[in-house]
Design a protein around this motif. Sequence first.
Motif, short mmCIF file in Angstrom:
data_model
loop_
_atom_site.label_atom_id
_atom_site.label_comp_id
_atom_site.label_asym_id
_atom_site.label_seq_id
_atom_site.Cartn_x
_atom_site.Cartn_y
_atom_site.Cartn_z
N UNK A 159 0.83 -1.19 0.00
CA UNK A 159 0.00 0.00 0.00
C UNK A 159 0.87 1.25 0.00
N UNK A 160 1.91 1.28 0.82
CA UNK A 160 2.79 2.43 0.88
C UNK A 160 3.54 2.58 -0.44
N UNK A 161 3.98 1.47 -1.02
CA UNK A 161 4.76 1.53 -2.25
C UNK A 161 3.93 2.03 -3.43
N UNK A 162 2.65 1.74 -3.49
CA UNK A 162 1.83 2.15 -4.62
C UNK A 162 1.02 3.41 -4.33
N UNK A 163 1.31 4.09 -3.23
CA UNK A 163 0.62 5.33 -2.89
C UNK A 163 0.81 6.31 -4.06
N UNK A 164 -0.26 6.87 -4.55
CA UNK A 164 -0.25 7.77 -5.70
C UNK A 164 0.44 9.08 -5.33
N UNK A 165 1.42 9.48 -6.12
CA UNK A 165 2.04 10.79 -5.96
C UNK A 165 1.22 11.78 -6.76
N UNK A 166 0.43 12.59 -6.09
CA UNK A 166 -0.49 13.49 -6.76
C UNK A 166 0.09 14.84 -7.13
N UNK A 167 1.40 14.98 -7.07
CA UNK A 167 2.04 16.26 -7.33
C UNK A 167 1.63 16.86 -8.66
N UNK A 168 1.34 16.04 -9.64
CA UNK A 168 1.01 16.56 -10.97
C UNK A 168 -0.48 16.43 -11.31
N UNK A 169 -1.32 16.20 -10.32
CA UNK A 169 -2.76 16.00 -10.57
C UNK A 169 -3.43 17.22 -11.21
N UNK A 170 -2.95 18.42 -10.92
CA UNK A 170 -3.56 19.62 -11.50
C UNK A 170 -2.82 20.12 -12.74
N UNK A 171 -1.86 19.36 -13.25
CA UNK A 171 -1.13 19.81 -14.44
C UNK A 171 -2.06 20.02 -15.64
N UNK A 172 -3.12 19.23 -15.75
CA UNK A 172 -4.08 19.39 -16.85
C UNK A 172 -4.67 20.78 -16.87
N UNK A 173 -4.73 21.44 -15.71
CA UNK A 173 -5.44 22.70 -15.53
C UNK A 173 -4.65 23.91 -16.05
N UNK A 174 -3.37 23.75 -16.28
CA UNK A 174 -2.54 24.86 -16.71
C UNK A 174 -3.00 25.34 -18.09
N UNK A 175 -3.24 26.64 -18.20
CA UNK A 175 -3.66 27.22 -19.47
C UNK A 175 -4.86 28.12 -19.31
N UNK A 176 -5.50 28.40 -20.43
CA UNK A 176 -6.67 29.29 -20.47
C UNK A 176 -7.91 28.44 -20.71
N UNK A 177 -8.99 28.78 -20.01
CA UNK A 177 -10.21 27.98 -20.09
C UNK A 177 -11.42 28.87 -20.35
N UNK A 178 -12.31 28.38 -21.21
CA UNK A 178 -13.63 28.98 -21.42
C UNK A 178 -14.60 28.11 -20.62
N UNK A 179 -15.43 28.75 -19.80
CA UNK A 179 -16.26 27.99 -18.87
C UNK A 179 -17.73 28.38 -18.98
N UNK A 180 -18.57 27.37 -18.81
CA UNK A 180 -20.02 27.62 -18.71
C UNK A 180 -20.44 27.26 -17.29
N UNK A 181 -21.06 28.22 -16.60
CA UNK A 181 -21.46 28.08 -15.20
C UNK A 181 -22.96 27.95 -15.07
#
Length: 189
Positions: A30-52
Amino acid sequence: LIAIAALLLVVVAERWYWHESAMVAAKTISVQVQHDGQHDFDFFVGKWRQHNRRLVNRQWIEFDSTAVARRMWDGRANLDEFEAETPGGHLEGMTVRLYNADTHDWSIYSSSGNAGAFSSPASVGRFVKGRGEFYEHEELDGRPVDVRFLWEVRSPKQYHWEQAFSSDEGKTWETNWIIDSMKMEGPTL
């Protein structure tokens, strides 16, 4: 009789040993396969058009917005700016996300252009298989409320975000803000 008791003792000890060994092995894996989430928000980098879609006074209102996100500290932090013209007026926001490598959790602090301060406490959570869940406890109209933020990465150029409140300690949730976002073309920031 003593021989039978000794044999039973050996069998019990052997089962305990294998049980304990299996538990240690499972924890180690479990410890060895613990997900390193450091790059989880990398997809978010950039400009976004959003509908709210936002629930205001029990009525859903819709408006468009833009967001610009920047990556910092090799992915352990990011910042975004949000801007929209809503039926209620101009809305600006800023969010800072910080990654804790020890806990594998993200802490998220946000502020509106009117607030002049970051939210407290932070919402805390992590991504699992492209879905992020983040929680915080706030006070709304003098009563405690749990807040949940969901992020669903649908593709490298599309994500879905929701905010929901719970007044019964998370037994039920009322979604009150939904954002669907499409990445805009342009240089990476």
